[in-house]
Design a protein around this motif. Sequence first.
Motif, PDB file in Angstrom:
ATOM      1  N   GLY A  46       0.756  -1.178  -0.029  1.00  0.00           N
ATOM      2  CA  GLY A  46       0.070  -0.072   0.062  1.00  0.00           C
ATOM      3  C   GLY A  46       1.065   1.226  -0.020  1.00  0.00           C
ATOM      4  O   GLY A  46       0.729   2.060   0.861  1.00  0.00           O
ATOM      5  N   ASP A  67       0.759  -1.784  -4.770  1.00  0.00           N
ATOM      6  CA  ASP A  67      -0.467  -0.768  -4.616  1.00  0.00           C
ATOM      7  C   ASP A  67      -1.265  -1.141  -5.659  1.00  0.00           C
ATOM      8  O   ASP A  67      -0.993  -1.718  -6.805  1.00  0.00           O
ATOM      9  CB  ASP A  67       0.138   0.540  -4.482  1.00  0.00           C
ATOM     10  CG  ASP A  67      -1.176   1.374  -3.774  1.00  0.00           C
ATOM     11  OD1 ASP A  67      -0.835   1.973  -2.741  1.00  0.00           O
ATOM     12  OD2 ASP A  67      -2.330   1.269  -4.144  1.00  0.00           O
ATOM     13  N   GLN A 109       2.954   0.534   6.760  1.00  0.00           N
ATOM     14  CA  GLN A 109       2.541   2.179   7.266  1.00  0.00           C
ATOM     15  C   GLN A 109       1.126   2.192   6.271  1.00  0.00           C
ATOM     16  O   GLN A 109       1.017   2.481   5.193  1.00  0.00           O
ATOM     17  CB  GLN A 109       3.405   3.110   6.518  1.00  0.00           C
ATOM     18  CG  GLN A 109       2.973   4.504   6.778  1.00  0.00           C
ATOM     19  CD  GLN A 109       3.690   5.449   6.316  1.00  0.00           C
ATOM     20  OE1 GLN A 109       5.063   5.638   6.779  1.00  0.00           O
ATOM     21  NE2 GLN A 109       3.595   6.473   5.351  1.00  0.00           N
TER      22      GLN A 109
HETATM   23  C1  LIG Z   1      -4.229   5.105   3.494  1.00  0.00           C
HETATM   24  S1  LIG Z   1      -3.363   4.784   1.870  1.00  0.00           S
HETATM   25  C2  LIG Z   1      -1.688   4.890   2.614  1.00  0.00           C
HETATM   26  C3  LIG Z   1      -0.480   5.120   1.252  1.00  0.00           C
HETATM   27  C4  LIG Z   1       0.893   5.301   2.043  1.00  0.00           C
HETATM   28  N1  LIG Z   1       1.068   3.959   2.708  1.00  0.00           N
HETATM   29  C5  LIG Z   1       1.035   6.435   2.806  1.00  0.00           C
HETATM   30  O1  LIG Z   1       1.147   6.324   4.174  1.00  0.00           O
HETATM   31  O2  LIG Z   1       1.090   7.856   2.260  1.00  0.00           O
HETATM   32  C6  LIG Z   1      -3.764   3.179   1.616  1.00  0.00           C
HETATM   33  C7  LIG Z   1      -3.021   2.660   0.175  1.00  0.00           C
HETATM   34  O3  LIG Z   1      -3.089   1.113   0.038  1.00  0.00           O
HETATM   35  C8  LIG Z   1      -3.606   0.978  -1.002  1.00  0.00           C
HETATM   36  N2  LIG Z   1      -4.391  -0.414  -0.799  1.00  0.00           N
HETATM   37  C9  LIG Z   1      -5.288  -0.579  -0.194  1.00  0.00           C
HETATM   38  N3  LIG Z   1      -5.875  -1.793  -0.044  1.00  0.00           N
HETATM   39  C10 LIG Z   1      -5.103  -2.391  -1.274  1.00  0.00           C
HETATM   40  C11 LIG Z   1      -4.914  -3.800  -1.452  1.00  0.00           C
HETATM   41  N4  LIG Z   1      -5.618  -4.779  -0.801  1.00  0.00           N
HETATM   42  N5  LIG Z   1      -3.840  -4.072  -2.477  1.00  0.00           N
HETATM   43  C12 LIG Z   1      -3.059  -3.109  -2.542  1.00  0.00           C
HETATM   44  N6  LIG Z   1      -2.998  -1.747  -2.412  1.00  0.00           N
HETATM   45  C13 LIG Z   1      -4.111  -1.358  -1.338  1.00  0.00           C
HETATM   46  C14 LIG Z   1      -4.400   2.318  -1.749  1.00  0.00           C
HETATM   47  O4  LIG Z   1      -4.665   2.138  -2.876  1.00  0.00           O
HETATM   48  C15 LIG Z   1      -3.578   3.399  -0.936  1.00  0.00           C
HETATM   49  O5  LIG Z   1      -2.671   3.695  -1.872  1.00  0.00           O
END
Ligand SMILES: C[S@@+](CC[C@H](N)C(=O)[O-])C[C@H]1O[C@@H](n2cnc3c(N)ncnc32)[C@H](O)[C@@H]1O
Length: 201
Positions: A46, A67, A109
């Motif tokens: 993510g 992601d 994170q």
């Molecule tokens: C709250 S954001 C956090 C992004 C980054 N870690 C930050 O702290 O700035 C959550 C991220 O997780 C990704 N995400 C959520 N569920 C996911 C999944 N099942 N597989 C891959 N990515 C996922 C979303 O697309 C998003 O970019």
Amino acid sequence: MAGPTIAFWQEHFDRGTMPWDRGGPSPALTAWLPQVRAGRTVLVPGCGSGWELAELAKAGAVVTGIDYAPAAVAKARALLEERVLLAEVVEADVLAWSPAQPADMVYEQTCLCALHPDHWTRYAGQLHRWLKPGGRLFALFMQKARAGASQGLVEGPPFHCDVNAMRALLPADLWEWPKPPYAATPHPSGSFELAVTLVRR
Ligand SMILES: C[S@@+](CC[C@H](N)C(=O)[O-])C[C@H]1O[C@@H](n2cnc3c(N)ncnc32)[C@H](O)[C@@H]1O
């Protein structure tokens, strides 16, 4: 599937409404960086805009961000290109993807708290499989307790990562836990995260 979808996250990136995005690496990563030796493999599930990927790549780690939102992948790749840094960014679902080889470290994170708790057991299994025995999970557990929990409501994202739930999800027979208290890192959303380094048994 319970919880947020790819479209949900994609829309946030398309609109530029990312209240979780610090516009730079988390201070928690800066504190952990001395433990990341050059050449070590680090997975960042993510990874969002990729701030942490850039920081880890700069430290010489062999980094893979994962992601499933195409806009996040594009942003992260653009950041790396702009800074002339090397890291792989994979467009995939963290619940299904696997690395070719188990990694030395995972930097978690705000991916766990982005997943509906119905998926947490599966995700925890992934984290365990992704790491070598002795590998480290740098985890930031989002603290966002909500009043509705007292009525059984499951609200998020972010979903509250209560430490009792984390102990059940990442049990001590599979993960070595350090002794509390854990450092708190403020989050742009107004909540905070508990920084815990777990060792995969
Ligand atoms: C709250 S954001 C956090 C992004 C980054 N870690 C930050 O702290 O700035 C959550 C991220 O997780 C990704 N995400 C959520 N569920 C996911 C999944 N099942 N597989 C891959 N990515 C996922 C979303 O697309 C998003 O970019």
